[in-house]
Design an enzyme around this catalytic site. Structure first.
Site, PDB file in Angstrom:
ATOM      1  N   SER A  64       0.851  -1.195   0.000  1.00 56.40           N
ATOM      2  CA  SER A  64       0.000   0.000   0.000  1.00 56.40           C
ATOM      3  C   SER A  64       0.880   1.236   0.000  1.00 56.40           C
ATOM      4  CB  SER A  64      -0.898   0.016   1.245  1.00 56.40           C
ATOM      5  OG  SER A  64      -1.543   1.274   1.392  1.00 56.40           O
ATOM      6  N   TYR A  69      -1.964  -0.607  10.275  1.00 57.45           N
ATOM      7  CA  TYR A  69      -2.071  -0.993   8.870  1.00 57.45           C
ATOM      8  C   TYR A  69      -0.858  -0.505   8.091  1.00 57.45           C
ATOM      9  CZ  TYR A  69      -3.865  -1.286   4.089  1.00 57.45           C
ATOM     10  OH  TYR A  69      -4.014  -1.571   2.754  1.00 57.45           O
TER      11      TYR A  69
END
Length: 227
Positions: free
Chosen positions: A141, A155
């Site tokens: 990501s 995350y």
């Protein structure tokens, strides 16, 4: 090089299902796994009806059940006669501000996105080493490039770990025969981003997946998508 037989984890929805549809349109054979096998069955039915020339194997897999990862990968490889590309895609987006008393949520994010990714990486590399070649794709990501405060802290850390694993492997296999690609998606429409308040930079699933698949097919070392 055309990678004909592609295994995708977390393929029951979102980016995983989107990539499955895109590769099926290219005539590739697919090995799809996720926890929700009913959705996988629906996806297989959709793809084989639309593209009757391809093979689609599906299997239930919770990537947090680490002992099952090599078993399921081997079963899917057996159905397709081998695996040429593994896309480590399964992940979760849950989380809470650090220190808020919700350790369970942050722990689950780190375990699923990083520890379980490591298990998938180890399994894929063993398969490719035995086969003599292969393409490993890690779905990270853009948030892995910088710490993010609040609910995305764990995350972002988990994806930083995934990107780092990919960087290490690219150096290790710089001369092959295994190719390694790290994909860093931004905001792409999916179940994971559905709860996000950041819609200004959001692109639809089809646009985002198209960019991801193009980068994967070029076997780039690292790609931030969409551009």
């Amino acid at each position: 090089m055309t990678r004909q037989r592609i295994l995708i984890t977390g393929a029951s929805s979102g980016l995983g299902a989107g990539m499955a549809r895109a590769f099926a349109a290219k005539g590739r054979d697919l090995a799809l796994c996720a926890r929700r096998v009913d959705r996988l069955e629906e996806l297989r039915s959709e793809l084989t009806q639309r593209y009757p020339g391809i093979k689609v194997a599906v299997a239930a897999l919770d990537v947090n059940d680490h002992d099952q990862v090599p078993t399921v990968f081997a079963e899917l490889a057996g159905e397709l006669g081998g695996i040429d590309r593994v896309i480590v895609n399964a992940g979760v987006g849950k989380g809470a501000p650090l220190g808020s008393g919700k350790l369970w949520a942050n722990k689950a994010t780190i375990e699923t996105n990083l520890v379980s990714a490591l298990v998938q990486v180890e399994t894929a590399l063993e398969m490719f080493t035995t086969a003599g070649s292969g393409h490993l794709v890690l779905i990270s990501s853009v948030l892995g490039n910088k710490g993010v405060p609040g609910v995305k802290a764990a995350y972002a850390a988990s994806k930083a770990g995934v990107s780092s694993l990919g960087e290490s492997l690219r150096a290790e296999y710089a001369s092959g025969p295994i190719k390694v690609t790290v994909i860093e998606p931004g905001y792409i429409e999916s179940e994971m981003t559905a709860k996000s308040n950041s819609t200004m930079l959001m692109v639809d699933n089809e646009t985002g997946v198209k960019a991801m698949v193009e980068a994967i097919e070029k076997e780039k070392g690292r790609a931030v998508v969409p551009g």
